[in-house]
Design a protein around this motif. Sequence first.
Motif, mmCIF file in Angstrom:
data_model
loop_
_atom_site.group_PDB
_atom_site.id
_atom_site.type_symbol
_atom_site.label_atom_id
_atom_site.label_comp_id
_atom_site.label_asym_id
_atom_site.label_seq_id
_atom_site.Cartn_x
_atom_site.Cartn_y
_atom_site.Cartn_z
ATOM 1 N N MET A 1 0.846 -1.167 0.000
ATOM 2 C CA MET A 1 0.000 0.000 0.000
ATOM 3 C C MET A 1 0.899 1.241 0.000
ATOM 4 S SD MET A 1 -2.777 1.449 2.796
ATOM 5 C CE MET A 1 -3.577 -0.098 3.040
ATOM 6 N N SER A 2 0.565 2.199 -0.851
ATOM 7 C CA SER A 2 1.318 3.453 -0.882
ATOM 8 C C SER A 2 0.358 4.631 -0.736
ATOM 9 C CB SER A 2 2.113 3.579 -2.181
ATOM 10 O OG SER A 2 1.228 3.701 -3.271
ATOM 11 N N MET A 3 0.911 5.719 -0.239
ATOM 12 C CA MET A 3 0.107 6.929 -0.046
ATOM 13 C C MET A 3 0.804 8.085 -0.746
ATOM 14 S SD MET A 3 -0.995 6.473 3.964
ATOM 15 C CE MET A 3 -0.864 8.176 4.235
ATOM 16 N N GLU A 4 0.005 8.924 -1.377
ATOM 17 C CA GLU A 4 0.544 10.099 -2.047
ATOM 18 C C GLU A 4 -0.205 11.329 -1.556
ATOM 19 O OE1 GLU A 4 0.504 12.033 -6.467
ATOM 20 O OE2 GLU A 4 0.746 9.869 -6.324
ATOM 21 N N ARG A 5 0.546 12.307 -1.018
ATOM 22 C CA ARG A 5 -0.049 13.558 -0.541
ATOM 23 C C ARG A 5 0.023 14.609 -1.639
ATOM 24 N NH1 ARG A 5 0.150 15.390 5.290
ATOM 25 N NH2 ARG A 5 -0.228 13.464 6.384
ATOM 26 N N GLN A 6 -1.074 15.368 -1.760
ATOM 27 C CA GLN A 6 -1.101 16.459 -2.720
ATOM 28 C C GLN A 6 -1.785 17.648 -2.061
ATOM 29 O OE1 GLN A 6 -3.199 15.590 -6.331
ATOM 30 N NE2 GLN A 6 -2.286 17.310 -7.399
ATOM 31 N N PHE A 7 -1.162 18.823 -2.160
ATOM 32 C CA PHE A 7 -1.723 20.037 -1.590
ATOM 33 C C PHE A 7 -3.102 20.294 -2.171
ATOM 34 C CE2 PHE A 7 -2.475 24.609 -2.022
ATOM 35 C CZ PHE A 7 -2.410 25.006 -0.700
ATOM 36 N N LYS A 8 -4.057 20.622 -1.309
ATOM 37 C CA LYS A 8 -5.413 20.909 -1.762
ATOM 38 C C LYS A 8 -5.788 22.364 -1.494
ATOM 39 C CE LYS A 8 -10.101 19.179 -1.535
ATOM 40 N NZ LYS A 8 -11.005 18.212 -0.940
ATOM 41 N N ALA A 9 -5.538 22.872 -0.274
ATOM 42 C CA ALA A 9 -5.925 24.237 0.066
ATOM 43 C C ALA A 9 -5.191 24.700 1.314
ATOM 44 C CB ALA A 9 -7.435 24.308 0.308
ATOM 45 N N ALA A 10 -5.169 26.016 1.496
ATOM 46 C CA ALA A 10 -4.601 26.582 2.717
ATOM 47 C C ALA A 10 -5.421 27.799 3.124
ATOM 48 C CB ALA A 10 -3.144 26.978 2.514
ATOM 49 N N LYS A 11 -5.485 28.028 4.435
ATOM 50 C CA LYS A 11 -6.200 29.160 5.011
ATOM 51 C C LYS A 11 -5.305 29.779 6.078
ATOM 52 C CE LYS A 11 -10.526 26.642 4.642
ATOM 53 N NZ LYS A 11 -11.675 26.085 5.355
ATOM 54 N N VAL A 12 -5.518 31.065 6.337
ATOM 55 C CA VAL A 12 -4.810 31.750 7.413
ATOM 56 C C VAL A 12 -5.860 32.323 8.358
ATOM 57 C CG1 VAL A 12 -3.330 33.705 8.011
ATOM 58 C CG2 VAL A 12 -2.791 32.311 6.018
ATOM 59 N N GLN A 13 -5.713 32.003 9.633
ATOM 60 C CA GLN A 13 -6.605 32.523 10.667
ATOM 61 C C GLN A 13 -5.803 33.485 11.534
ATOM 62 O OE1 GLN A 13 -9.020 29.661 12.876
ATOM 63 N NE2 GLN A 13 -8.377 30.695 14.739
ATOM 64 N N VAL A 14 -6.192 34.764 11.522
ATOM 65 C CA VAL A 14 -5.490 35.802 12.265
ATOM 66 C C VAL A 14 -6.326 36.136 13.505
ATOM 67 C CG1 VAL A 14 -4.565 38.146 12.165
ATOM 68 C CG2 VAL A 14 -4.547 36.718 10.110
ATOM 69 N N ILE A 62 -3.674 26.882 8.223
ATOM 70 C CA ILE A 62 -4.406 25.619 8.134
ATOM 71 C C ILE A 62 -4.231 25.071 6.716
ATOM 72 C CG2 ILE A 62 -6.661 24.518 8.378
ATOM 73 C CD1 ILE A 62 -7.346 27.222 10.019
ATOM 74 N N VAL A 63 -3.543 23.942 6.600
ATOM 75 C CA VAL A 63 -3.265 23.343 5.291
ATOM 76 C C VAL A 63 -4.061 22.052 5.170
ATOM 77 C CG1 VAL A 63 -1.486 22.363 3.797
ATOM 78 C CG2 VAL A 63 -0.957 24.332 5.246
ATOM 79 N N THR A 64 -4.706 21.885 4.013
ATOM 80 C CA THR A 64 -5.449 20.668 3.727
ATOM 81 C C THR A 64 -4.748 19.942 2.580
ATOM 82 O OG1 THR A 64 -7.512 21.733 4.367
ATOM 83 C CG2 THR A 64 -7.688 19.717 3.075
ATOM 84 N N ASP A 65 -4.392 18.708 2.817
ATOM 85 C CA ASP A 65 -3.785 17.860 1.790
ATOM 86 C C ASP A 65 -4.758 16.747 1.422
ATOM 87 O OD1 ASP A 65 -1.383 19.244 1.784
ATOM 88 O OD2 ASP A 65 -0.432 17.904 3.229
ATOM 89 N N HIS A 66 -4.729 16.382 0.147
ATOM 90 C CA HIS A 66 -5.477 15.208 -0.301
ATOM 91 C C HIS A 66 -4.512 14.032 -0.263
ATOM 92 C CE1 HIS A 66 -8.162 12.621 -2.493
ATOM 93 N NE2 HIS A 66 -7.155 12.316 -3.275
ATOM 94 N N VAL A 67 -4.923 12.931 0.332
ATOM 95 C CA VAL A 67 -4.078 11.753 0.420
ATOM 96 C C VAL A 67 -4.724 10.635 -0.402
ATOM 97 C CG1 VAL A 67 -3.036 10.053 1.953
ATOM 98 C CG2 VAL A 67 -3.276 12.428 2.718
ATOM 99 N N ALA A 68 -4.008 10.220 -1.431
ATOM 100 C CA ALA A 68 -4.487 9.114 -2.270
ATOM 101 C C ALA A 68 -3.816 7.826 -1.790
ATOM 102 C CB ALA A 68 -4.144 9.369 -3.735
ATOM 103 N N ILE A 69 -4.604 6.810 -1.606
ATOM 104 C CA ILE A 69 -4.092 5.522 -1.145
ATOM 105 C C ILE A 69 -4.280 4.500 -2.260
ATOM 106 C CG2 ILE A 69 -4.334 3.688 0.563
ATOM 107 C CD1 ILE A 69 -5.460 5.823 2.466
ATOM 108 N N ASP A 70 -3.177 3.859 -2.608
ATOM 109 C CA ASP A 70 -3.226 2.827 -3.655
ATOM 110 C C ASP A 70 -3.208 1.459 -3.024
ATOM 111 O OD1 ASP A 70 -3.207 4.723 -5.688
ATOM 112 O OD2 ASP A 70 -1.009 4.748 -5.745
#
Length: 70
Positions: A1-14, A62-70
């Motif tokens: 099983m392998s996992m691949e992370r890909q950047f999806k979105a980021a937010k800044v909370q001040v 706040i960073v959101t990554d998409h993780v694909a699992i094969d």
Amino acid sequence: MSMERQFKAAKVQVTMVGDQHPKGVNHLFNNVSQQFSNDQLISLTQAVALLTNEKCVGVNVIVTDHVAID
């Protein structure tokens, strides 16, 4: 099983504190670039402080990554 992370979105909370918000208030900014500099973050907090007449006491990125699992 392998996992691949890909950047999806980021937010800044001040988090700002002032006379009207003594306990603090959060301002959320969406659609932040994956690559941003400390200078850009400082400029953002200074602009929010100028517009709100409050003091910045913290920033959350706040960073959101998409993780694909094969």
